[in-house]
Design an enzyme around this catalytic site. Sequence first.
Site, PDB file in Angstrom:
ATOM      1  N   GLU A 178      -7.913 -20.573 -17.672  1.00  0.00           N
ATOM      2  CA  GLU A 178      -8.195 -21.101 -16.341  1.00  0.00           C
ATOM      3  C   GLU A 178      -9.323 -22.105 -16.490  1.00  0.00           C
ATOM      4  O   GLU A 178     -10.466 -21.758 -16.749  1.00  0.00           O
ATOM      5  CB  GLU A 178      -8.615 -19.990 -15.376  1.00  0.00           C
ATOM      6  CG  GLU A 178      -8.719 -20.512 -13.952  1.00  0.00           C
ATOM      7  CD  GLU A 178      -9.792 -19.864 -13.098  1.00  0.00           C
ATOM      8  OE1 GLU A 178      -9.744 -20.028 -11.885  1.00  0.00           O
ATOM      9  OE2 GLU A 178     -10.701 -19.207 -13.628  1.00  0.00           O
ATOM     10  N   ASP A 209      -9.827 -15.855 -17.289  1.00  0.00           N
ATOM     11  CA  ASP A 209     -10.549 -16.287 -16.096  1.00  0.00           C
ATOM     12  C   ASP A 209     -11.785 -17.106 -16.488  1.00  0.00           C
ATOM     13  O   ASP A 209     -12.582 -16.678 -17.333  1.00  0.00           O
ATOM     14  CB  ASP A 209     -10.985 -15.015 -15.348  1.00  0.00           C
ATOM     15  CG  ASP A 209     -11.651 -15.308 -14.026  1.00  0.00           C
ATOM     16  OD1 ASP A 209     -10.939 -15.645 -13.074  1.00  0.00           O
ATOM     17  OD2 ASP A 209     -12.896 -15.197 -13.950  1.00  0.00           O
ATOM     18  N   HIS A 224      -4.459 -17.146  -5.592  1.00  0.00           N
ATOM     19  CA  HIS A 224      -5.394 -16.379  -4.759  1.00  0.00           C
ATOM     20  C   HIS A 224      -6.690 -17.133  -4.474  1.00  0.00           C
ATOM     21  O   HIS A 224      -7.532 -16.625  -3.733  1.00  0.00           O
ATOM     22  CB  HIS A 224      -5.708 -15.065  -5.482  1.00  0.00           C
ATOM     23  CG  HIS A 224      -6.440 -15.323  -6.769  1.00  0.00           C
ATOM     24  ND1 HIS A 224      -5.836 -15.957  -7.841  1.00  0.00           N
ATOM     25  CD2 HIS A 224      -7.714 -15.102  -7.134  1.00  0.00           C
ATOM     26  CE1 HIS A 224      -6.721 -16.099  -8.811  1.00  0.00           C
ATOM     27  NE2 HIS A 224      -7.868 -15.583  -8.415  1.00  0.00           N
ATOM     28  N   ASP A 225      -6.903 -18.294  -5.091  1.00  0.00           N
ATOM     29  CA  ASP A 225      -8.108 -19.096  -4.837  1.00  0.00           C
ATOM     30  C   ASP A 225      -7.809 -20.285  -3.937  1.00  0.00           C
ATOM     31  O   ASP A 225      -8.701 -21.084  -3.653  1.00  0.00           O
ATOM     32  CB  ASP A 225      -8.671 -19.642  -6.162  1.00  0.00           C
ATOM     33  CG  ASP A 225      -9.245 -18.544  -7.044  1.00  0.00           C
ATOM     34  OD1 ASP A 225      -9.688 -17.512  -6.511  1.00  0.00           O
ATOM     35  OD2 ASP A 225      -9.239 -18.725  -8.278  1.00  0.00           O
ATOM     36  N   ASP A 239      -4.991 -10.228 -16.248  1.00  0.00           N
ATOM     37  CA  ASP A 239      -6.092 -11.134 -15.906  1.00  0.00           C
ATOM     38  C   ASP A 239      -7.324 -10.647 -16.661  1.00  0.00           C
ATOM     39  O   ASP A 239      -7.734  -9.491 -16.503  1.00  0.00           O
ATOM     40  CB  ASP A 239      -6.337 -11.068 -14.385  1.00  0.00           C
ATOM     41  CG  ASP A 239      -6.871 -12.360 -13.816  1.00  0.00           C
ATOM     42  OD1 ASP A 239      -7.659 -13.015 -14.499  1.00  0.00           O
ATOM     43  OD2 ASP A 239      -6.502 -12.697 -12.668  1.00  0.00           O
ATOM     44  N   ASP A 263       0.856  -1.187   0.000  1.00  0.00           N
ATOM     45  CA  ASP A 263       0.000   0.000   0.000  1.00  0.00           C
ATOM     46  C   ASP A 263       0.893   1.237   0.000  1.00  0.00           C
ATOM     47  O   ASP A 263       1.639   1.466   0.954  1.00  0.00           O
ATOM     48  CB  ASP A 263      -0.890  -0.064   1.254  1.00  0.00           C
ATOM     49  CG  ASP A 263      -1.644   1.221   1.497  1.00  0.00           C
ATOM     50  OD1 ASP A 263      -1.771   2.027   0.548  1.00  0.00           O
ATOM     51  OD2 ASP A 263      -2.128   1.404   2.639  1.00  0.00           O
ATOM     52  N   ASP A 298      -1.729  -1.223  -3.919  1.00  0.00           N
ATOM     53  CA  ASP A 298      -2.031  -0.461  -5.138  1.00  0.00           C
ATOM     54  C   ASP A 298      -0.882  -0.572  -6.136  1.00  0.00           C
ATOM     55  O   ASP A 298       0.161  -1.180  -5.848  1.00  0.00           O
ATOM     56  CB  ASP A 298      -2.320   1.013  -4.786  1.00  0.00           C
ATOM     57  CG  ASP A 298      -1.261   1.567  -3.845  1.00  0.00           C
ATOM     58  OD1 ASP A 298      -0.071   1.455  -4.182  1.00  0.00           O
ATOM     59  OD2 ASP A 298      -1.610   2.085  -2.756  1.00  0.00           O
TER      60      ASP A 298
HETATM   61  C1  GLC Z   1     -11.736 -17.392 -11.132  1.00  0.00           C
HETATM   62  C2  GLC Z   1     -10.853 -16.553 -10.243  1.00  0.00           C
HETATM   63  C3  GLC Z   1     -11.549 -16.330  -8.936  1.00  0.00           C
HETATM   64  C4  GLC Z   1     -12.840 -15.592  -9.200  1.00  0.00           C
HETATM   65  C5  GLC Z   1     -13.711 -16.334 -10.197  1.00  0.00           C
HETATM   66  C6  GLC Z   1     -14.805 -15.471 -10.719  1.00  0.00           C
HETATM   67  O1  GLC Z   1     -11.881 -18.670 -10.658  1.00  0.00           O
HETATM   68  O2  GLC Z   1      -9.605 -17.143 -10.094  1.00  0.00           O
HETATM   69  O3  GLC Z   1     -10.774 -15.615  -8.019  1.00  0.00           O
HETATM   70  O4  GLC Z   1     -13.540 -15.431  -7.990  1.00  0.00           O
HETATM   71  O5  GLC Z   1     -12.979 -16.763 -11.324  1.00  0.00           O
HETATM   72  O6  GLC Z   1     -14.297 -14.480 -11.565  1.00  0.00           O
END
Ligand code: GLC
Length: 567
Positions: free
Chosen positions: A271, A214, A339-340, A112, A35, A43
């Site tokens: 993904e 994504d 992050h998931d 992304d 930050d 940020d």
């Molecule tokens: C993907 C992302 C996840 C997000 C989901 C909806 O799985 O990695 O973090 O919540 O898509 O966009």
Amino acid sequence: MGINDTHLIKKGLSTTRKWWKEQIIYQIYPRSFKDSTGTGVGDLRGVIEKLDYIQSLGVTSVWLNPIYQSPNDDNGYDISNYCEIMEEFGSMDDFDELLAGLHKRNIKFIMDLVVNHSSDEHEWFKQSRSSRDNPYRDYYHWWPAEKGKPHFRWSFFDNKGEAWKYDEQTDAYYLHYFSQKQPDLNWENPKVRQEVYKIMRFWAEKGVDGFRLDAFQFVSKDTSFPKWSDEYENDFSHIIPTHGMGPYLHDYAREMYDEVLSKYDVFAVSEGVGSSFEDAHALVDEDRNELQMAYHFDCVDMGVDVDNPQTLPQFKDIHSQWDKSFAEKGWLSIFLANHDLPRMVSRFGNDAPAYRDASAKMLNTFLLSMRGTSYCYFGDELGMTNISFETIDEYKDIAAINGYKKAQHNGEDLDKFMRNLKAFSRDNSRTPMQWNSEENAGFSDKTPWIPVNENYQHINAQAQENDPNSVLNHFRKLTELRKQRLTLVYGSYELLEAKHESLYAYKRELDGDTLLVALNFSDQPQTLSLNSLTLSDNTLINNYDSINSSPEALTLAPYQAMIIEAK
Ligand code: GLC
């Protein structure tokens, strides 16, 4: 050692050398990295401040989770404007400076791209929901209420688990596979697809080097929305074939290739790639002219039940099967966290103080010695661990909060739900980067949006910087080695001792260069029989000071990890 395409062909590999196959990608969750403005939220200028650190890691690409304008129902995965930067994160000037700063350091940038759905606050959706004859109506999936209730569809983040949401304004239901504020875009509408390509061109023109697509496997779906059999409807594990991998997926991917991907020096990683090797190959094999890299879910979904964890033989089997299927065609990503997912050391290693460092180094050795493109999640280079919240009100993630409501609604065992959440929640990996032992771990001057893990006093970048044996410096050795030894990127992979419960060992080989990778996934010493393999004295990586070997066997200390030249 250098190789070129001719070497690869000589070895009988149909794989061609591509820059994107050789990347070491560092994933940054921008909300939690640094930050710079004292808001408690990371940020873009925070990332700019840390560019030299990023470069010092030896990574070659950075992937940032979404940075577009967003009301943040799902932390940026709900986008209200695809060509603007989220105010909390900064401005387009900041973005341009960040991109230039990365490129100056020879680091590529991966964007992304979230286009299975937008935010309900996107202008397209506002228009679409305003009347049935609005020109944007067909940008989304609507089901008029006079046809009765639409057949059930799962939603990942809905508080009742249902993907159809009734909207009074036009007496119709709209589809949202994720949260109610993430309506699914209708890819069957060619205008929607053109909008997507326009967005991609906008960022490609700015100079981004790749796109992470994504939830891409869901963009094509059966839009007659039939009723599934009870067996399918009641079992979430069938979600991919019933909700995604629709009839036009390949047409869309091919069109995206023709319209954008083939026109720039960029790659796209999907993904999710369906539910079989064949599905994945059909999306990413080079001669398909669709996408370039697969990201499958078999490891993500493995052992996600605290009472029934995965075993090492399962883990090895999944990686080995995928590697085998992609040995000559197509290309994979290799990752253990993002992050998931929870922190890799808490999930696959051992985060108890006695073994945390060794097991984090061991897992990084795995990530950087497998065939495929390596994805390393920020903080894993330090061995950061799960935060393990105890009560539901500590969680920030919509998946946790609405998942709890859904479990309550369905009368599920809440104690079990909470135990699973503690181990697998996405918030575990979203806590702030641990820079130093100062207040808020040096992440921010203000209370962070999500608490810092208490262990920041001893797990932090500053403390590890000057310790040659730290997890951080071990990570740097690994990136350096991977860049020097293309055997680790392209070489063949042969699993040794497949059934061993605690050891993961494999041989990587390319053009006369043979490397043994030996990893002990347990807190006990383990012995690997060398059989016909002869080890040289050249140990390239070792997370311990010594080696215990004889001509017949190699004995590994708890969580020991080595890469050794062999014959
Ligand atoms: C993907 C992302 C996840 C997000 C989901 C909806 O799985 O990695 O973090 O919540 O898509 O966009």
